[in-house]
Design a protein around this motif. Structure first.
Motif, PDB file in Angstrom:
ATOM      1  N   ALA A  33      84.327  44.111  43.567  1.00  0.00           N
ATOM      2  CA  ALA A  33      83.930  44.038  44.978  1.00  0.00           C
ATOM      3  C   ALA A  33      82.844  42.999  45.244  1.00  0.00           C
ATOM      4  N   CYS A  34      82.628  42.068  44.303  1.00  0.00           N
ATOM      5  CA  CYS A  34      81.627  41.023  44.532  1.00  0.00           C
ATOM      6  C   CYS A  34      82.327  39.693  44.801  1.00  0.00           C
ATOM      7  N   ARG A  35      81.801  38.937  45.776  1.00  0.00           N
ATOM      8  CA  ARG A  35      82.390  37.641  46.123  1.00  0.00           C
ATOM      9  C   ARG A  35      81.406  36.509  45.853  1.00  0.00           C
ATOM     10  N   CYS A  36      80.480  36.698  44.921  1.00  0.00           N
ATOM     11  CA  CYS A  36      79.502  35.646  44.644  1.00  0.00           C
ATOM     12  C   CYS A  36      80.182  34.467  43.936  1.00  0.00           C
ATOM     13  N   ALA A  37      79.460  33.360  43.831  1.00  0.00           N
ATOM     14  CA  ALA A  37      80.039  32.123  43.288  1.00  0.00           C
ATOM     15  C   ALA A  37      80.533  32.319  41.848  1.00  0.00           C
ATOM     16  N   VAL A  38      79.787  33.065  41.043  1.00  0.00           N
ATOM     17  CA  VAL A  38      80.187  33.241  39.641  1.00  0.00           C
ATOM     18  C   VAL A  38      81.403  34.174  39.552  1.00  0.00           C
ATOM     19  N   CYS A  39      81.397  35.234  40.354  1.00  0.00           N
ATOM     20  CA  CYS A  39      82.544  36.158  40.341  1.00  0.00           C
ATOM     21  C   CYS A  39      83.810  35.465  40.849  1.00  0.00           C
ATOM     22  N   CYS A  40      83.654  34.458  41.716  1.00  0.00           N
ATOM     23  CA  CYS A  40      84.811  33.725  42.253  1.00  0.00           C
ATOM     24  C   CYS A  40      85.106  32.445  41.468  1.00  0.00           C
ATOM     25  N   CYS A 240      75.137  38.918  33.165  1.00  0.00           N
ATOM     26  CA  CYS A 240      75.613  39.399  34.465  1.00  0.00           C
ATOM     27  C   CYS A 240      76.039  38.218  35.341  1.00  0.00           C
ATOM     28  N   HIS A 241      76.467  38.532  36.553  1.00  0.00           N
ATOM     29  CA  HIS A 241      77.033  37.491  37.424  1.00  0.00           C
ATOM     30  C   HIS A 241      75.984  36.593  38.072  1.00  0.00           C
ATOM     31  N   ASP A 242      74.717  36.782  37.718  1.00  0.00           N
ATOM     32  CA  ASP A 242      73.701  35.838  38.212  1.00  0.00           C
ATOM     33  C   ASP A 242      73.804  34.480  37.507  1.00  0.00           C
TER      34      ASP A 242
HETATM   35 ZN   LIG Z   1      79.255  38.498  41.604  1.00  0.00          ZN
END
Ligand SMILES: [Zn+2]
Ligand SMILES: [Zn+2]
Ligand SMILES: [Zn+2]
Length: 269
Positions: A33-40, A240-242
């Motif tokens: 459920a995350c749409r951050c730059a790394v997750c995408c 993590c996604h940071d």
């Molecule tokens: Zn993310």
């Protein structure tokens, strides 16, 4: 002749084949459920399953931890057998794949050796009570042979040194084998354990993100530890996604890199 040269009649060091099965934090990356730059991100290095490594030595296969992703990790690594599991601690992201060892039990027709602290074993007994109870079902259950961690031990010709560390209030174990050490999920390392981590070729260590966390080492804290311990190579894990793979690597010193799923290298033992 350098101080490191060996007499010509000594055997060359044996190599341990190391595969990072999972380099992600407990939620994995991409995070649900995350749409951050790394997750995408489209970079395959930014796809991180839950933390674990595989060690191959002399035809034997050892994993450190059984993450919830162990089945997919074993498929990707073309893992044909499993001989032992070393547990760092009993958080869900490190133990929940234990049930998936059953095909190896069936194929090898034998239990798999499990090495864990008393504290970790107590949680395994609760979380996987059915493994420890007299069998009351026709379903297959994992077959394990328990070994309680109590100092250094020999495993298939390897010397394994447990390295105690603090993970918030919890005592966890890293492991050193020859010139390799794996130290995931820690917030601090006591002085006696630091002494066990010197002279390494490869140190794989927790570096969750830049922002402080009560249970995990940050990028800056882990860089300070690398400066102190001076391994030839350091690999950050439990990420993590940071942290985007490429942009973070660009800022790290040359001997420090983010680990990634399926990373492989050899370490002398
Ligand atoms: Zn993310
Ligand atoms: Zn973890
Ligand atoms: Zn943990």
């Amino acid at each position: 002749m350098s101080a490191e040269s060996r007499p010509s009649d000594s055997k060359p060091p044996q190599q341990l084949r190391v595969t990072v099965l999972g380099s992600g934090t407990s939620m994995g990356v991409p995070t649900l459920a995350c749409r951050c730059a790394v997750c995408c991100s489209n970079d395959p290095h930014d796809k991180r399953t839950r933390p674990s490594i595989l060690l191959m030595y002399s035809g034997r296969a050892i994993v450190i931890d059984t993450s919830p992703d162990v089945r997919q990790q074993a498929l990707h690594a073309h893992l044909e057998r499993l001989d032992a599991i070393l547990y760092t601690h009993a958080h869900a992201d490190h133990i929940l794949g234990l049930d998936d060892i059953r095909p190896f039990n069936a194929k090898q027709r034998s239990p798999i050796a499990v090495y864990a602290s008393q504290q970790t074993l107590a949680v395994l007994r609760r979380a996987f009570a059915y493994i420890f109870e007299p069998q009351t079902t026709e379903s297959s259950i994992p077959q394990i042979e328990i070994h309680t961690l109590d100092g250094a031990f020999d495993l298939f010709g390897l010397r394994v040194i447990p390295i105690p560390a603090q993970h918030g209030p919890l005592t966890v174990h890293g492991f050193r084998i020859g010139s390799l050490a794996y130290l995931t999920d820690f917030s601090s390392v006591p002085p006696a354990s630091l002494e066990l981590l010197r002279g390494l070729d490869h140190l794989i260590l927790d570096a969750l993100r830049y922002t402080p966390h009560p249970m995990h080492s940050t990028v800056d804290q882990s860089l300070a530890l690398v400066r102190e311990l001076k391994p030839r190579h350091a690999w950050f894990t439990h990420i993590c996604h940071d942290l985007g793979h490429e942009e973070t690597n660009a800022k790290l010193p040359a001997n420090v890199r983010l680990a990634y799923d399926a990373l492989q290298f050899e370490a002398a033992v």
